[in-house]
Scaffold this active site. Structure first.
Site, PDB file in Angstrom:
ATOM      1  N   GLY A  47       1.127  -1.316  -0.009  1.00  0.00           N
ATOM      2  CA  GLY A  47      -0.116   0.185  -0.080  1.00  0.00           C
ATOM      3  C   GLY A  47       0.631   1.156  -0.409  1.00  0.00           C
ATOM      4  O   GLY A  47       1.739   0.995   0.649  1.00  0.00           O
ATOM      5  N   GLN A  52       3.129   9.927   1.111  1.00  0.00           N
ATOM      6  CA  GLN A  52       4.187   9.659   1.543  1.00  0.00           C
ATOM      7  C   GLN A  52       5.338   9.684   0.726  1.00  0.00           C
ATOM      8  O   GLN A  52       6.410   9.999   0.180  1.00  0.00           O
ATOM      9  CB  GLN A  52       4.730   7.499   1.321  1.00  0.00           C
ATOM     10  CG  GLN A  52       3.452   7.035   2.850  1.00  0.00           C
ATOM     11  CD  GLN A  52       3.810   5.875   2.605  1.00  0.00           C
ATOM     12  OE1 GLN A  52       2.959   4.960   1.849  1.00  0.00           O
ATOM     13  NE2 GLN A  52       5.094   4.751   3.125  1.00  0.00           N
ATOM     14  N   CYS A 100       6.862  -0.561   6.456  1.00  0.00           N
ATOM     15  CA  CYS A 100       6.481   0.196   5.808  1.00  0.00           C
ATOM     16  C   CYS A 100       7.112   0.943   4.985  1.00  0.00           C
ATOM     17  O   CYS A 100       8.764   1.108   5.923  1.00  0.00           O
ATOM     18  CB  CYS A 100       6.209   1.667   6.675  1.00  0.00           C
ATOM     19  SG  CYS A 100       5.217   3.622   6.019  1.00  0.00           S
ATOM     20  N   LEU A 101       7.528   1.927   3.445  1.00  0.00           N
ATOM     21  CA  LEU A 101       7.988   1.984   3.141  1.00  0.00           C
ATOM     22  C   LEU A 101       8.598   3.374   3.115  1.00  0.00           C
ATOM     23  O   LEU A 101       9.766   3.536   2.829  1.00  0.00           O
ATOM     24  CB  LEU A 101       7.120   2.287   1.491  1.00  0.00           C
ATOM     25  CG  LEU A 101       6.774   0.817   0.372  1.00  0.00           C
ATOM     26  CD1 LEU A 101       6.290   0.893  -0.432  1.00  0.00           C
ATOM     27  CD2 LEU A 101       8.215  -0.181   0.745  1.00  0.00           C
ATOM     28  N   HIS A 142      -3.285   0.639   8.446  1.00  0.00           N
ATOM     29  CA  HIS A 142      -1.966   1.600   8.411  1.00  0.00           C
ATOM     30  C   HIS A 142      -1.962   2.574   7.452  1.00  0.00           C
ATOM     31  O   HIS A 142      -1.733   3.841   8.081  1.00  0.00           O
ATOM     32  CB  HIS A 142      -1.135   0.368   7.654  1.00  0.00           C
ATOM     33  CG  HIS A 142      -0.069   1.052   7.400  1.00  0.00           C
ATOM     34  ND1 HIS A 142       1.762   0.465   8.075  1.00  0.00           N
ATOM     35  CD2 HIS A 142       1.248   1.850   7.024  1.00  0.00           C
ATOM     36  CE1 HIS A 142       2.662   0.492   7.568  1.00  0.00           C
ATOM     37  NE2 HIS A 142       1.744   1.961   7.115  1.00  0.00           N
ATOM     38  N   GLU A 143      -2.566   2.588   6.291  1.00  0.00           N
ATOM     39  CA  GLU A 143      -2.512   3.371   5.055  1.00  0.00           C
ATOM     40  C   GLU A 143      -3.244   4.862   5.432  1.00  0.00           C
ATOM     41  O   GLU A 143      -2.886   5.789   5.314  1.00  0.00           O
ATOM     42  CB  GLU A 143      -2.900   2.901   3.847  1.00  0.00           C
ATOM     43  CG  GLU A 143      -2.106   1.219   2.806  1.00  0.00           C
ATOM     44  CD  GLU A 143      -0.781   1.793   2.724  1.00  0.00           C
ATOM     45  OE1 GLU A 143      -0.358   3.396   3.193  1.00  0.00           O
ATOM     46  OE2 GLU A 143       0.256   1.317   3.361  1.00  0.00           O
ATOM     47  N   HIS A 146      -1.284   6.915   7.812  1.00  0.00           N
ATOM     48  CA  HIS A 146      -0.341   7.719   7.339  1.00  0.00           C
ATOM     49  C   HIS A 146      -0.596   9.484   6.704  1.00  0.00           C
ATOM     50  O   HIS A 146      -0.346  10.785   7.374  1.00  0.00           O
ATOM     51  CB  HIS A 146      -0.094   7.418   5.482  1.00  0.00           C
ATOM     52  CG  HIS A 146       1.216   6.625   5.831  1.00  0.00           C
ATOM     53  ND1 HIS A 146       2.423   6.912   6.237  1.00  0.00           N
ATOM     54  CD2 HIS A 146       1.337   5.100   5.395  1.00  0.00           C
ATOM     55  CE1 HIS A 146       3.143   5.770   6.095  1.00  0.00           C
ATOM     56  NE2 HIS A 146       2.744   4.731   6.064  1.00  0.00           N
TER      57      HIS A 146
END
Ligand code: NI
Length: 178
Positions: A47, A52, A100-101, A142-143, A146
């Site tokens: 995701g 981000q 997480c990226l 999670h997304e 952000h």
């Protein structure tokens, strides 16, 4: 194809409250979403949220059939979710590993609502309303975190389950390091 730079933890742009999207079906929104998918796929992500890549809008994408970073995760439908709202369907919490990226090379055990109701719209303004559980529920939480400037380490309760991916999971064959 445009793979964008992913901001990493410590960048203050990851800590902002994202703004709602007010215009749908626009060229700008289509371009943003295309770039987000290109960026997520290039990084083998499950995701990605617009903040981000430095875009402070309430836009998240997620979904995969099989994911190299989460080999045991069941498939999640590819989804564009804009202006989301989330609600737990029960008080039950579930612990699970997350990466997480924006936090490359690390994994942590994060408590999330086990069963989730979520709503929002897609890039054309069409409603999305779903009740989900398990990894799907985890990815959405999670997304959407952000969009509120929350990174998963802020949710960790037990820091004995937080560490480097290659140390925690030495056998894991991931095409890309987180
Ligand atoms: Ni993330």
């Amino acid at each position: 194809m445009s793979v964008r730079e992913i901001l990493r933890m410590g960048d203050p742009r990851l800590l902002r409250q994202a703004e709602p999207v007010s215009q749908f079906g626009t060229r700008e929104l289509d371009q943003l979403i295309e770039d987000m998918f290109d960026t997520m796929h290039a990084a083998n992500g499950a995701g990605l949220a617009a903040p981000q890549i430095g875009v402070n809008l309430q836009v998240v994408i997620f979904g995969f059939g099989q994911n190299a970073r989460y080999p045991d995760a069941p498939p999640v439908p590819e989804t564009v979710l804009i202006n989301p709202s989330l609600k737990p369907l029960s008080e039950e919490m579930e612990q699970g590993w997350e990466g997480c990226l924006s936090v490359p090379g690390l994994r942590g055990m994060v408590p999330r609502w086990a069963r989730l109701h979520y709503e929002g719209v897609d890039q054309y303004g069409h409603a999305i309303v779903r009740d989900v559980e398990g990894f799907h529920a985890r990815v959405v939480q999670h997304e959407c975190d952000h969009l509120a400037g929350i990174l998963y380490p802020m949710r960790i309760k037990d820091f004995s389950h937080f560490g480097y991916t290659d140390i925690l999971f030495p056998g894991m064959d991931s095409a890309k390091e987180d």
